[in-house]
Design an enzyme around this catalytic site. Structure first.
Site, mmCIF file in Angstrom:
data_model
loop_
_atom_site.group_PDB
_atom_site.id
_atom_site.type_symbol
_atom_site.label_atom_id
_atom_site.label_comp_id
_atom_site.label_asym_id
_atom_site.label_seq_id
_atom_site.Cartn_x
_atom_site.Cartn_y
_atom_site.Cartn_z
ATOM 1 N N CYS A 243 0.848 -1.195 0.000
ATOM 2 C CA CYS A 243 0.000 0.000 0.000
ATOM 3 C C CYS A 243 0.882 1.243 0.000
ATOM 4 O O CYS A 243 1.691 1.441 0.903
ATOM 5 C CB CYS A 243 -0.923 -0.005 1.214
ATOM 6 S SG CYS A 243 -1.815 1.547 1.435
ATOM 7 N N CYS B 157 0.585 3.413 3.151
ATOM 8 C CA CYS B 157 1.228 2.787 4.313
ATOM 9 C C CYS B 157 2.741 2.982 4.217
ATOM 10 O O CYS B 157 3.406 3.212 5.235
ATOM 11 C CB CYS B 157 0.865 1.307 4.402
ATOM 12 S SG CYS B 157 -0.775 0.999 5.094
ATOM 13 N N ASP C 90 -0.415 16.650 -1.849
ATOM 14 C CA ASP C 90 -0.635 15.756 -2.990
ATOM 15 C C ASP C 90 0.464 15.990 -4.028
ATOM 16 O O ASP C 90 0.833 17.130 -4.318
ATOM 17 C CB ASP C 90 -2.022 16.007 -3.600
ATOM 18 C CG ASP C 90 -2.464 14.880 -4.510
ATOM 19 O OD1 ASP C 90 -3.421 14.172 -4.144
ATOM 20 O OD2 ASP C 90 -1.843 14.695 -5.582
ATOM 21 N N HIS D 183 -4.549 1.223 8.405
ATOM 22 C CA HIS D 183 -4.951 0.974 7.017
ATOM 23 C C HIS D 183 -6.436 0.628 6.954
ATOM 24 O O HIS D 183 -6.878 -0.379 7.485
ATOM 25 C CB HIS D 183 -4.139 -0.170 6.387
ATOM 26 C CG HIS D 183 -4.555 -0.441 4.977
ATOM 27 N ND1 HIS D 183 -3.999 0.214 3.892
ATOM 28 C CD2 HIS D 183 -5.527 -1.245 4.470
ATOM 29 C CE1 HIS D 183 -4.599 -0.188 2.789
ATOM 30 N NE2 HIS D 183 -5.527 -1.075 3.110
ATOM 31 N N ASN E 14 -12.798 9.742 -2.387
ATOM 32 C CA ASN E 14 -13.274 8.876 -3.454
ATOM 33 C C ASN E 14 -13.320 7.441 -2.946
ATOM 34 O O ASN E 14 -12.399 6.994 -2.259
ATOM 35 C CB ASN E 14 -12.342 8.974 -4.674
ATOM 36 C CG ASN E 14 -12.362 10.361 -5.288
ATOM 37 O OD1 ASN E 14 -13.429 10.949 -5.482
ATOM 38 N ND2 ASN E 14 -11.193 10.905 -5.588
ATOM 39 N N HIS F 248 -6.209 3.315 0.190
ATOM 40 C CA HIS F 248 -6.010 3.602 1.611
ATOM 41 C C HIS F 248 -6.824 4.867 1.853
ATOM 42 O O HIS F 248 -6.562 5.892 1.214
ATOM 43 C CB HIS F 248 -4.518 3.804 1.908
ATOM 44 C CG HIS F 248 -4.178 4.072 3.351
ATOM 45 N ND1 HIS F 248 -3.247 3.326 4.074
ATOM 46 C CD2 HIS F 248 -4.619 5.020 4.213
ATOM 47 C CE1 HIS F 248 -3.144 3.806 5.301
ATOM 48 N NE2 HIS F 248 -3.955 4.841 5.415
ATOM 49 N N HIS G 136 -8.429 8.194 2.291
ATOM 50 C CA HIS G 136 -7.811 9.520 2.354
ATOM 51 C C HIS G 136 -8.835 10.587 2.032
ATOM 52 O O HIS G 136 -9.768 10.362 1.267
ATOM 53 C CB HIS G 136 -6.609 9.624 1.405
ATOM 54 C CG HIS G 136 -6.901 9.241 -0.011
ATOM 55 N ND1 HIS G 136 -6.979 7.926 -0.422
ATOM 56 C CD2 HIS G 136 -7.130 9.984 -1.117
ATOM 57 C CE1 HIS G 136 -7.244 7.887 -1.714
ATOM 58 N NE2 HIS G 136 -7.353 9.125 -2.161
ATOM 59 N N HIS H 94 -9.120 14.427 0.602
ATOM 60 C CA HIS H 94 -8.473 15.528 -0.100
ATOM 61 C C HIS H 94 -8.969 16.832 0.518
ATOM 62 O O HIS H 94 -10.184 17.014 0.662
ATOM 63 C CB HIS H 94 -8.875 15.549 -1.579
ATOM 64 C CG HIS H 94 -8.526 14.303 -2.352
ATOM 65 N ND1 HIS H 94 -7.482 14.264 -3.247
ATOM 66 C CD2 HIS H 94 -9.086 13.062 -2.384
ATOM 67 C CE1 HIS H 94 -7.419 13.060 -3.803
ATOM 68 N NE2 HIS H 94 -8.383 12.307 -3.296
HETATM 69 P P1 5GP Z 1 -7.637 9.198 -5.269
HETATM 70 O O1 5GP Z 1 -7.688 9.318 -6.762
HETATM 71 O O2 5GP Z 1 -7.363 7.772 -4.830
HETATM 72 O O3 5GP Z 1 -8.821 9.808 -4.576
HETATM 73 O O4 5GP Z 1 -6.420 10.092 -4.803
HETATM 74 C C1 5GP Z 1 -5.112 9.642 -4.733
HETATM 75 C C2 5GP Z 1 -4.245 10.849 -4.705
HETATM 76 O O5 5GP Z 1 -2.952 10.463 -4.308
HETATM 77 C C3 5GP Z 1 -4.114 11.556 -6.065
HETATM 78 O O6 5GP Z 1 -4.564 12.895 -5.957
HETATM 79 C C4 5GP Z 1 -2.615 11.463 -6.367
HETATM 80 O O7 5GP Z 1 -2.096 12.624 -6.970
HETATM 81 C C5 5GP Z 1 -2.018 11.242 -4.985
HETATM 82 N N1 5GP Z 1 -0.771 10.484 -4.999
HETATM 83 C C6 5GP Z 1 -0.512 9.344 -5.695
HETATM 84 N N2 5GP Z 1 0.741 8.902 -5.435
HETATM 85 C C7 5GP Z 1 1.288 9.802 -4.571
HETATM 86 C C8 5GP Z 1 2.581 9.894 -3.937
HETATM 87 O O8 5GP Z 1 3.473 9.060 -4.115
HETATM 88 N N3 5GP Z 1 2.793 10.945 -3.121
HETATM 89 C C9 5GP Z 1 1.820 11.890 -2.901
HETATM 90 N N4 5GP Z 1 2.145 12.896 -2.080
HETATM 91 N N5 5GP Z 1 0.595 11.827 -3.463
HETATM 92 C C10 5GP Z 1 0.329 10.809 -4.294
HETATM 93 ZN ZN ZN Z 2 -2.436 1.455 3.597
#
Ligand code: 5GP
Ligand code: ZN
Length: 112
Positions: free
Chosen positions: A3, A6, A29, A45, A85, A96, A98, A100
């Protein structure tokens, strides 16, 4: 478990930290969609909102208690949007839980 978030929590992958305590981590992000775009995650997690239950929902309430403080630390002064999301149709890319936090500028009224 493989993950990404994680690994960020463990420090195996670097992140630009905004806030951290024993229960949660907030970091910028990597691909910001607003002037300020912070992700807030529980250290436990949980894959997504679908997996929130009586035993782990304290993480969610704690995150929401802390979001105003995290938004302030991130420099947000004039409002923000909180998004999570869940699952395929919402395009959840990291499994995992999260949240925003988006702000630092006037956001579009509607998101797609
Ligand atoms: P999701 O699309 O799952 O709601 O959001 C995942 C978010 O994680 C995206 O906005 C993406 O830019 C961010 N993200 C993906 N990989 C990384 C990373 O390695 N580091 C950081 N800081 N953000 C990440
Ligand atoms: Zn995780």
């Amino acid at each position: 478990m493989d993950c990404l978030f994680c690994k960020i929590i463990k420090g195996e992958i670097p992140s630009s930290k905004v806030y951290e305590d024993e229960k949660i981590l907030a970091f910028n992000d990597i691909n910001p969609e607003a002037k300020v775009h912070v992700l807030v995650i529980p250290k436990e997690h949980i894959c997504c909102v679908d997996m929130v239950n009586k035993d782990n929902s304290h993480n969610v309430s704690y995150i929401f208690e802390k979001i105003p403080e995290i938004a302030k630390i991130a420099g947000i002064t004039n409002g923000y949007r909180v998004i999570t999301n869940c699952g395929e149709d919402a395009c959840q890319s990291v499994k995992h839980l999260h949240f925003h936090i988006l702000g630092g500028e006037k956001l579009p009224e509607h998101i797609r």
